[in-house]
Design an enzyme around this catalytic site. Structure first.
Site, PDB file in Angstrom:
ATOM      1  N   GLU A 363       0.832  -1.218   0.000  1.00  0.00           N
ATOM      2  CA  GLU A 363       0.000   0.000   0.000  1.00  0.00           C
ATOM      3  C   GLU A 363       0.864   1.266   0.000  1.00  0.00           C
ATOM      4  O   GLU A 363       0.547   2.261   0.648  1.00  0.00           O
ATOM      5  CB  GLU A 363      -1.018  -0.047   1.139  1.00  0.00           C
TER       6      GLU A 363
HETATM    7  C1  LIG Z   1       2.805  -9.647   0.386  1.00  0.00           C
HETATM    8  C2  LIG Z   1       2.374  -8.564  -0.539  1.00  0.00           C
HETATM    9  C3  LIG Z   1       1.026  -8.269  -0.691  1.00  0.00           C
HETATM   10  C4  LIG Z   1       0.610  -7.295  -1.596  1.00  0.00           C
HETATM   11  N1  LIG Z   1      -0.737  -7.084  -1.806  1.00  0.00           N
HETATM   12  C5  LIG Z   1      -1.137  -6.296  -2.830  1.00  0.00           C
HETATM   13  C6  LIG Z   1      -2.524  -6.215  -3.214  1.00  0.00           C
HETATM   14  O1  LIG Z   1      -3.396  -6.830  -2.590  1.00  0.00           O
HETATM   15  N2  LIG Z   1      -2.850  -5.463  -4.296  1.00  0.00           N
HETATM   16  C7  LIG Z   1      -1.929  -4.759  -5.019  1.00  0.00           C
HETATM   17  O2  LIG Z   1      -2.299  -4.103  -5.980  1.00  0.00           O
HETATM   18  N3  LIG Z   1      -0.605  -4.810  -4.667  1.00  0.00           N
HETATM   19  C8  LIG Z   1      -0.191  -5.553  -3.618  1.00  0.00           C
HETATM   20  N4  LIG Z   1       1.151  -5.625  -3.277  1.00  0.00           N
HETATM   21  C9  LIG Z   1       2.118  -4.885  -4.063  1.00  0.00           C
HETATM   22  C10 LIG Z   1       2.772  -3.741  -3.300  1.00  0.00           C
HETATM   23  O3  LIG Z   1       1.864  -2.691  -3.126  1.00  0.00           O
HETATM   24  C11 LIG Z   1       4.026  -3.332  -4.097  1.00  0.00           C
HETATM   25  O4  LIG Z   1       4.976  -4.372  -3.922  1.00  0.00           O
HETATM   26  C12 LIG Z   1       4.588  -2.002  -3.630  1.00  0.00           C
HETATM   27  O5  LIG Z   1       3.734  -0.954  -3.970  1.00  0.00           O
HETATM   28  C13 LIG Z   1       5.981  -1.729  -4.220  1.00  0.00           C
HETATM   29  O6  LIG Z   1       6.006  -1.935  -5.594  1.00  0.00           O
HETATM   30  P1  LIG Z   1       7.150  -2.853  -6.236  1.00  0.00           P
HETATM   31  O7  LIG Z   1       7.199  -4.134  -5.497  1.00  0.00           O
HETATM   32  O8  LIG Z   1       6.943  -2.904  -7.695  1.00  0.00           O
HETATM   33  O9  LIG Z   1       8.493  -2.092  -5.907  1.00  0.00           O
HETATM   34  P2  LIG Z   1       9.150  -0.916  -6.801  1.00  0.00           P
HETATM   35  O10 LIG Z   1       8.126   0.091  -7.147  1.00  0.00           O
HETATM   36  O11 LIG Z   1       9.926  -1.541  -7.897  1.00  0.00           O
HETATM   37  O12 LIG Z   1      10.154  -0.282  -5.758  1.00  0.00           O
HETATM   38  C14 LIG Z   1      11.434  -0.815  -5.473  1.00  0.00           C
HETATM   39  C15 LIG Z   1      12.134   0.144  -4.519  1.00  0.00           C
HETATM   40  O13 LIG Z   1      12.286   1.426  -5.152  1.00  0.00           O
HETATM   41  C16 LIG Z   1      11.725   2.438  -4.353  1.00  0.00           C
HETATM   42  N5  LIG Z   1      11.159   3.491  -5.201  1.00  0.00           N
HETATM   43  C17 LIG Z   1      10.346   3.344  -6.285  1.00  0.00           C
HETATM   44  N6  LIG Z   1      10.032   4.547  -6.788  1.00  0.00           N
HETATM   45  C18 LIG Z   1      10.634   5.470  -5.992  1.00  0.00           C
HETATM   46  C19 LIG Z   1      10.687   6.909  -5.996  1.00  0.00           C
HETATM   47  N7  LIG Z   1      10.018   7.639  -6.893  1.00  0.00           N
HETATM   48  N8  LIG Z   1      11.437   7.514  -5.058  1.00  0.00           N
HETATM   49  C20 LIG Z   1      12.092   6.793  -4.130  1.00  0.00           C
HETATM   50  N9  LIG Z   1      12.092   5.442  -4.073  1.00  0.00           N
HETATM   51  C21 LIG Z   1      11.362   4.797  -4.988  1.00  0.00           C
HETATM   52  C22 LIG Z   1      10.631   1.738  -3.539  1.00  0.00           C
HETATM   53  O14 LIG Z   1      10.298   2.461  -2.384  1.00  0.00           O
HETATM   54  C23 LIG Z   1      11.317   0.407  -3.246  1.00  0.00           C
HETATM   55  O15 LIG Z   1      12.195   0.560  -2.149  1.00  0.00           O
HETATM   56  C24 LIG Z   1       1.573  -6.550  -2.325  1.00  0.00           C
HETATM   57  C25 LIG Z   1       2.936  -6.833  -2.149  1.00  0.00           C
HETATM   58  C26 LIG Z   1       3.343  -7.815  -1.304  1.00  0.00           C
HETATM   59  C27 LIG Z   1       4.808  -8.124  -1.182  1.00  0.00           C
END
Ligand SMILES: Cc1cc2nc3c(=O)[nH]c(=O)nc-3n(C[C@H](O)[C@H](O)[C@H](O)COP(=O)(O)OP(=O)(O)OC[C@H]3O[C@@H](n4cnc5c(N)ncnc54)[C@H](O)[C@@H]3O)c2cc1C
Length: 380
Positions: A363
């Site tokens: 989230e």
């Molecule tokens: C167990 C679990 C349950 C989940 N449940 C749901 C769900 O029900 N529905 C749903 O839609 N999603 C869900 N998610 C997804 C979750 O919301 C995303 O994993 C999260 O938003 C991060 O996206 P990402 O994994 O693609 O990481 P990325 O966006 O690739 O980020 C990687 C790193 O880069 C950093 N980063 C990215 N952009 C920036 C920026 N502009 N400035 C600084 N730092 C940045 C991030 O903070 C992170 O540290 C779930 C994830 C998990 C692991």
């Protein structure tokens, strides 16, 4: 802001505490080991009104306020953060999204069953190439007149393998960017909608996280939520409230670990006295208590703002950012207070430490919360 709980709030909190201790606790280690979704417990939580806490009773909900929601989330999360994330997604992303922005027909058809726990909901925004940058939706929803056709992949979907109703965000008009995104209600079993394998996770292992595939999935036009192009706003608005739930989850994980550490420190003896009599341990407990109290104030402030219908975007981001940091710090220290026992499953704190990490990721990661907060600070 007045954080004094009413009699009703205390009753609700006590009911959630009782349920967590008597129903969630007995099988929590086994569910974590086996990655087992708590089907029967979800049914019971539905009976107690925990699956539609803030939903109007006319749609089958409990009609309670956001304070009640965070109190329930905290108590459930002290014991079982896997169960509490199912509650959180169902309440603040799915039920809230439908109640606030759905049509009367959508509410009658879907919300009434979701709010009672008869059905479980999932919220599908994330994709392999659209996590923090949720505007980069690759999933498409092409307008075919009386229906849309959805194609694409969603990943990390909580309750993905178990849900009955999925709120799916997809791009309809790429040229319009985030204003060309829509949100849809997709039923489990719709042809072309496939559920991929379950993720093998570090924490919240009793929750069910899946990748979902959409191959030419036909969705009737009446299943779109809001006006054409409302989907991104829909996602951001629901997530803002969702963050209050996750902040409360983090608070619960922290307070659960703290309570265990406090108890253990009064029982375990080293060098002829209970370890709480060593100042190094007593100071850890002091830090934990202070941080948890501060996190609770931020969570309550965000909940109060939502109940008062004030803007709570920044308050929910601050609550989630801080409470999730506290959850990590407190759980690590709770393991330390337990010594070797902290490293084994029987004492629960290692699970709470593993569960805490996700609260800094889903989230909106902590970095994304800082973007929200800094924008607010710079705008004011
Ligand atoms: C167990 C679990 C349950 C989940 N449940 C749901 C769900 O029900 N529905 C749903 O839609 N999603 C869900 N998610 C997804 C979750 O919301 C995303 O994993 C999260 O938003 C991060 O996206 P990402 O994994 O693609 O990481 P990325 O966006 O690739 O980020 C990687 C790193 O880069 C950093 N980063 C990215 N952009 C920036 C920026 N502009 N400035 C600084 N730092 C940045 C991030 O903070 C992170 O540290 C779930 C994830 C998990 C692991």
């Amino acid at each position: 802001m007045n954080f004094n709980l009413t009699e009703e709030h205390m009753m609700i909190r006590d009911a959630a505490r009782d349920f967590a201790r008597t129903e969630l606790l007995p099988g929590v280690i086994e569910r974590d080991n086996k990655q087992e979704f708590p089907n029967e417990l979800v049914r019971k939580m539905g009976e107690l009104g925990f699956m539609g806490i803030m939903v109007d009773p006319k749609y089958g909900g409990s009609g309670m306020d956001t304070i009640s929601y965070v109190l329930i989330m905290e108590e459930l999360s002290k014991i079982d953060a896997s169960a509490s994330v199912i509650v959180s997604v169902n309440n603040s992303l799915v039920c809230y999204g439908l109640e606030a922005f759905g049509t009367e027909e959508q509410k009658q058809k879907y919300l009434t069953k979701l709010a009672t726990g008869e059905q479980v909901g999932a919220f599908c925004l994330s994709e392999p190439e659209a996590g923090s940058d949720a505007t980069s939706q690759k999933t498409t929803a092409i307008d075919m007149g009386d229906h849309y056709v959805i194609n694409g992949t969603k990943n990390w979907i909580t309750s993905g393998g178990r849900a009955d109703v999925y709120l799916v965000i997809a791009q309809t008009d790429r040229e319009k960017g985030h204003k060309g995104i829509n949100a849809f209600i997709v039923e489990r079993g719709t042809p072309g909608f496939d559920i991929g394998p379950k993720e093998d996770k570090l924490g919240i292992r009793g929750s069910d996280t899946h990748t979902l595939q959409f191959n030419d999935v036909k969705v009737p036009k009446e299943n779109r939520i809001g006006e054409d192009g409302f989907g991104f706003k829909f996602a951001m608005k629901t997530l803002s409230g969702g963050r209050i739930g996750i902040a409360a989850q983090a608070l619960g994980i922290a307070s659960g670990a703290y309570e265990l550490a406090l108890k253990y420190s009064k029982e375990r003896k080293a060098f002829g006295t209970e370890i709480c009599n060593h100042q190094a341990i007593a100071f850890k407990l002091a830090d934990m208590h202070t941080e948890i109290t501060a996190a609770r104030h931020l969570v309550m402030e965000a909940a109060c703002k939502k109940d008062a219908k004030e803007n709570y975007d920044m308050a929910s981001a601050m609550a989630k950012l801080y409470a999730s940091k506290v959850a990590m710090e407190v759980t690590v220290e709770a393991v330390q207070v337990h010594g070797g026992n902290g490293f084994v499953k029987e004492y629960h704190v290692e699970r709470l430490m593993r569960d805490a990490k996700i609260t800094q990721i889903y989230e909106g990661t902590s970095e994304i919360q800082k973007i929200v907060i800094s924008r607010g600070v710079l705008r004011d």
